[in-house]
Design a protein around this motif. Structure first.
Motif, PDB file in Angstrom:
ATOM      1  N   LYS A  79      23.899  -2.905  33.720  1.00 41.95           N
ATOM      2  CA  LYS A  79      23.348  -1.574  33.474  1.00 41.95           C
ATOM      3  C   LYS A  79      22.067  -1.721  32.681  1.00 41.95           C
ATOM      4  O   LYS A  79      21.844  -2.743  32.010  1.00 41.95           O
ATOM      5  N   SER A  99      25.182   4.339  39.580  1.00 40.67           N
ATOM      6  CA  SER A  99      25.258   5.681  39.002  1.00 40.67           C
ATOM      7  C   SER A  99      24.213   5.801  37.897  1.00 40.67           C
ATOM      8  O   SER A  99      23.712   4.790  37.384  1.00 40.67           O
ATOM      9  N   THR A 100      23.902   7.028  37.575  1.00 36.74           N
ATOM     10  CA  THR A 100      22.946   7.306  36.508  1.00 36.74           C
ATOM     11  C   THR A 100      23.571   8.323  35.561  1.00 36.74           C
ATOM     12  O   THR A 100      24.117   9.341  36.016  1.00 36.74           O
ATOM     13  N   THR A 111      26.749  12.484  34.821  1.00 34.85           N
ATOM     14  CA  THR A 111      26.677  11.219  35.567  1.00 34.85           C
ATOM     15  C   THR A 111      26.815  11.505  37.054  1.00 34.85           C
ATOM     16  O   THR A 111      27.682  12.293  37.462  1.00 34.85           O
ATOM     17  N   TYR A 128      18.429   8.380  29.620  1.00 33.20           N
ATOM     18  CA  TYR A 128      19.207   8.052  30.821  1.00 33.20           C
ATOM     19  C   TYR A 128      19.505   6.571  30.859  1.00 33.20           C
ATOM     20  O   TYR A 128      18.814   5.755  30.245  1.00 33.20           O
ATOM     21  N   ILE A 130      21.012   3.603  33.793  1.00 35.10           N
ATOM     22  CA  ILE A 130      21.291   3.374  35.210  1.00 35.10           C
ATOM     23  C   ILE A 130      22.246   2.190  35.338  1.00 35.10           C
ATOM     24  O   ILE A 130      22.032   1.131  34.739  1.00 35.10           O
ATOM     25  N   CYS A 143      10.432   3.378  41.375  1.00 39.75           N
ATOM     26  CA  CYS A 143      10.149   4.495  40.463  1.00 39.75           C
ATOM     27  C   CYS A 143       8.676   4.876  40.568  1.00 39.75           C
ATOM     28  O   CYS A 143       7.802   4.102  40.172  1.00 39.75           O
TER      29      CYS A 143
END
Ligand SMILES: [Fe+2]
Length: 399
Positions: A79, A99-100, A111, A128, A130, A143
């Motif tokens: 992560k 997932s974020t 989430t 946040y 990720i 991004c």
């Protein structure tokens, strides 16, 4: 790769020609790639302490002054470090599952899970994190962001990355993190068609998201604008049908075009050029048509081809006048009527000839016999298909 710049001679001690964004980029210690476009799936990455993950910058010559792109890579079952920033950021999932988690201004956290070809925005200055939820596959995300705009304006990294200010108005309903949203539409000027807008924070799958007819950009074209996290950055997804291609047009710099599905190529040229720049694409390819360079997208495969475009200036907040004109329909209006688009009947004959030859190579068939006499185009002697690329006479000031 270093940016190429003219050497500038200055008086000793003069603090001039500063670029706080590029200073920050260089400090990150990850590869900085610079080219016309990139295969984001193949770019070399390096350890990136900022995210406690891996990454690289995917800079393009046509990125303009406001937006840029980086690739974030998260190893299986790893992560990122939680981060936040006072700049906008859209993440397009190139590969992998994860997932974020977003911490909201009201103290709650949200989430959502994503897979390949999802798109999500981080609401302004929300913290946040990720996660790669696969134990086997690496996750890669593209991004596109407006950090160059924010950092070059405020030139204070703490203001951008350690700012306690909250923007609750950017969040919207919590269901926007579940892929829900609100649909609206607006009519453009000059008969340039209707644009459909989807307000959300998260689009789970760009390959299946509902699109709407936008024939003014080419018969069978379909499109939707995304208004993500009530942002100033814009994104849209367009689809090119089988056997067809879009009309050429031009606009401001910085539209980061990501191929999403299908295969094809784009041609790019400036007024007065004798040759096209040709850029083949498939999923993973990202490029930015440079400022005011005509560009045209061709589908050469046997399925509809979709792409994602991310830039400054949204439907709600156009931000720059050139973007406002695009939203009003300038990009879908003939240059002969003061717009920025080249209609099929006005385009250089090399363009359709090349398309037919590309289809022959791919095995797909043209469906554009309703517009062109394709047999006649194939009979043109090759020596007649040279010289300056024909662009129609512009009428009045080009907008
Ligand atoms: Fe464009």
């Amino acid at each position: 790769m270093a940016e190429s710049k003219q050497a500038v001679t200055t008086s000793e001690g003069a603090r001039v020609f500063l670029d706080p964004y590029m200073d920050w980029v260089k400090k990150q210690g990850v590869p900085v790639h610079l080219d016309f476009g990139h295969d984001l799936l193949a770019l070399e990455t390096g350890d990136w302490a900022h995210y406690e993950a891996r990454g690289c910058f995917a800079h393009t010559h046509g990125r303009g002054d406001f937006c840029a792109n980086y690739v974030l890579e998260i190893s299986p079952a790893k992560k990122t470090k939680p981060v936040k920033h006072v700049h906008e950021a859209f993440f397009f999932v190139l590969a992998g599952f994860g997932s974020t988690t977003v911490w909201l201004p009201n103290g709650e956290k949200n989430t959502f899970e994503w897979g390949p070809k999802a798109l999500f925005a981080i609401p302004l200055n929300c913290e946040y994190q990720i996660f790669n939820t696969s134990g086997r596959e690496t996750a890669r995300l593209s991004c596109t962001n407006d950090l160059p705009l924010a950092l070059n304006h405020y030139h204070n990294e703490d203001f951008i990355f350690a700012n306690p200010f909250k923007f609750p108005e950017r969040i919207g309903e919590p269901s926007r993190f579940k892929g829900e949203g609100e649909h609206s539409a607006f009519d453009r000027l000059k008969g340039a068609g209707q644009i459909n807008v989807w307000d959300t924070n998260f689009v789970p799958d760009l390959t299946s998201f509902k699109l709407y007819d936008l024939n003014t950009r080419g018969k069978g074209s379909r499109n939707v604008f995304f208004q993500l996290a009530d942002g100033t950055m814009h994104s849209h997804t367009s689809e090119i049908p089988v056997g067809r291609y879009k009309k050429a047009h031009r606009h401001a710099a910085g539209t980061h075009v990501h191929a999403v599905s299908g295969q094809g190529y784009s041609l790019l040229w400036y007024d007065g050029d004798s040759e096209f720049v040709e850029l083949p694409w498939r999923h993973g390819i990202m490029y930015t048509p440079p400022f005011w360079m005509f560009h045209q997208h061709f589908n050469t495969c046997d399925e509809p081809a979709r792409y994602l475009a991310c830039s400054i200036g949204s439907a709600r907040y156009p931000f720059i006048s050139l973007r406002r004109v695009s939203n009003e329909g300038g990009g879908s209006t003939s240059v002969k009527q003061g717009g920025r688009q080249i209609e099929y009947e006005d385009q250089d004959p090399r363009i359709h000839r090349k398309f037919l030859e590309a289809l022959k190579a791919s095995g797909a068939s043209s469906l554009m016999g309703d517009v062109f006499d394709e047999e006649a185009i194939m009979r043109i002697p090759a020596e007649d298909l040279t010289g300056v690329i024909q662009t129609p006479q512009l009428k009045g000031p080009a907008v």
